[in-house]
Design an enzyme around this catalytic site. Structure first.
Site: not given
Ligand code: CP
Length: 316
Positions: A64, A114
């Site tokens: 996401r 990230r």
């Molecule tokens: N909510 C969220 O951070 O989802 P992902 O890990 O898929 O990015």
């Protein structure tokens, strides 16, 4: 009065932690995000970020956050470059994070990252002139998730404060709930923390809530909480953050939201989850009006459009 009359300047700002924002600033971002919804759906278009390039650096898996950032960039006319698999980058040859960031800074106008290490986003911001947006740093912060969570509560409930909100599951390692507990306390929401004894909300987070004037209730039992709640915010037990598998096996499956559990819930209860889910929400719940988690995930697009636009100095 339109909120656009009260301009706030976020140009060049890093988005590292929700704690870097005042409530006024958060309200402004959320109002801006509301204006972005039709653009996020592709029903309106304005090339606010035309000619801009986003570096999308994902050292940890994501569905996401990465896709919604890239969608947000594209929807506003910008482009993104980057990676989702750090093993295909020169980190594999021993390059430092600082040097990788210096390169992204040279190749782009905005950086979203990230990383598994807490504090990595703040460090990256020191090596980049471009705004750095933290897409999750280990068990640390996930500010854009927090903003989209607040946006979801605001748009569904018409206000954030005065709701009874239960945060459920892995409150120890779950970075989203740390940021969210803090932010919800700014709005004086009524908080209940539901977790196994070994995965309780860290004391420093509870203390911060108290400092902000909210005294959270803490429990390991979900049954009584469901009846009174306006929002259930469910989280996954995060296997990847556990130091040993045995500890994980003891707590996995502690909570399961299913239709039986929801029998006595309020009609307007909403169920949120940052996703991905594993076993904590039964798929049978998806068909109920309580299930908000997929809409919540979509809300990542307008919220991230608002952030990318604001830190770039773009205007609707
Ligand atoms: N909510 C969220 O951070 O989802 P992902 O890990 O898929 O990015």
């Amino acid at each position: 009065m339109s909120f656009f009359l009260i301009q706030m300047n976020f140009e060049g700002k890093d988005i590292i932690s929700i704690k870097d924002f005042s409530k006024k600033e958060i309200n402004y971002i959320l109002e801006y995000a509301k204006e972005m919804v039709l653009y996020a759906k592709g029903e309106k278009y304005k090339g606010i970020l035309k000619g801009k390039v986003l570096s999308s650096l994902f050292f940890e898996p994501s569905t996401r956050t990465r896709l919604s950032f890239e969608s947000a960039m594209n929807r506003l006319g910008g482009r993104s470059i980057g990676f989702a698999d750090p093993s295909a980058t020169s980190q594999k040859k021993g390059e430092s994070l600082a040097d990788t960031i210096r390169m992204a800074d040279a190749y782009s106008d905005l950086i979203v990252m990230r990383h598994p290490q807490e504090g990595a986003a703040r460090l990256a911001a020191e090596f980049a002139d471009a705004p750095v947006l933290n897409a999750g740093d280990g068990a640390g912060h996930h500010p854009t998730q927090c903003l989209l969570d607040l946006f979801t509560i605001l748009t569904e409930k018409k206000r954030i404060g005065k709701n009874k909100i239960a945060l459920i599951g892995d409150l120890k390692y779950g970075r989203t709930v740390h940021s969210l507990a803090y932010a919800l306390s700014m709005y004086k929401a009524e908080l209940t923390f539901v977790s196994p004894a070994t995965l309780k909300m860290p004391k420093e987070v509870v203390d911060e809530c108290i400092e902000l004037g909210v005294e959270p209730t803490q429990t390991s039992s979900i049954d009584k909480v469901v009846k009174d709640a306006d929002v259930l915010y469910v989280t996954r037990i995060q296997r990847e953050r556990f130091p040993d598998a045995e500890e994980y096996n003891r707590v996995v499956g502690s909570y399961k939201i299913n239709n039986e559990l929801l029998q006595n819930a309020k009609e307007k209860l909403i169920i949120m989850h940052p996703l991905p889910r594993v076993t904590e929400i039964d798929p049978e719940v998806d068909a109920t009006p309580h299930a908000l988690y997929f809409k919540q995930a979509f809300n990542g697009v307008p919220v991230r459009m608002a952030l990318l636009s604001l830190v770039s100095g773009g205007k609707l």
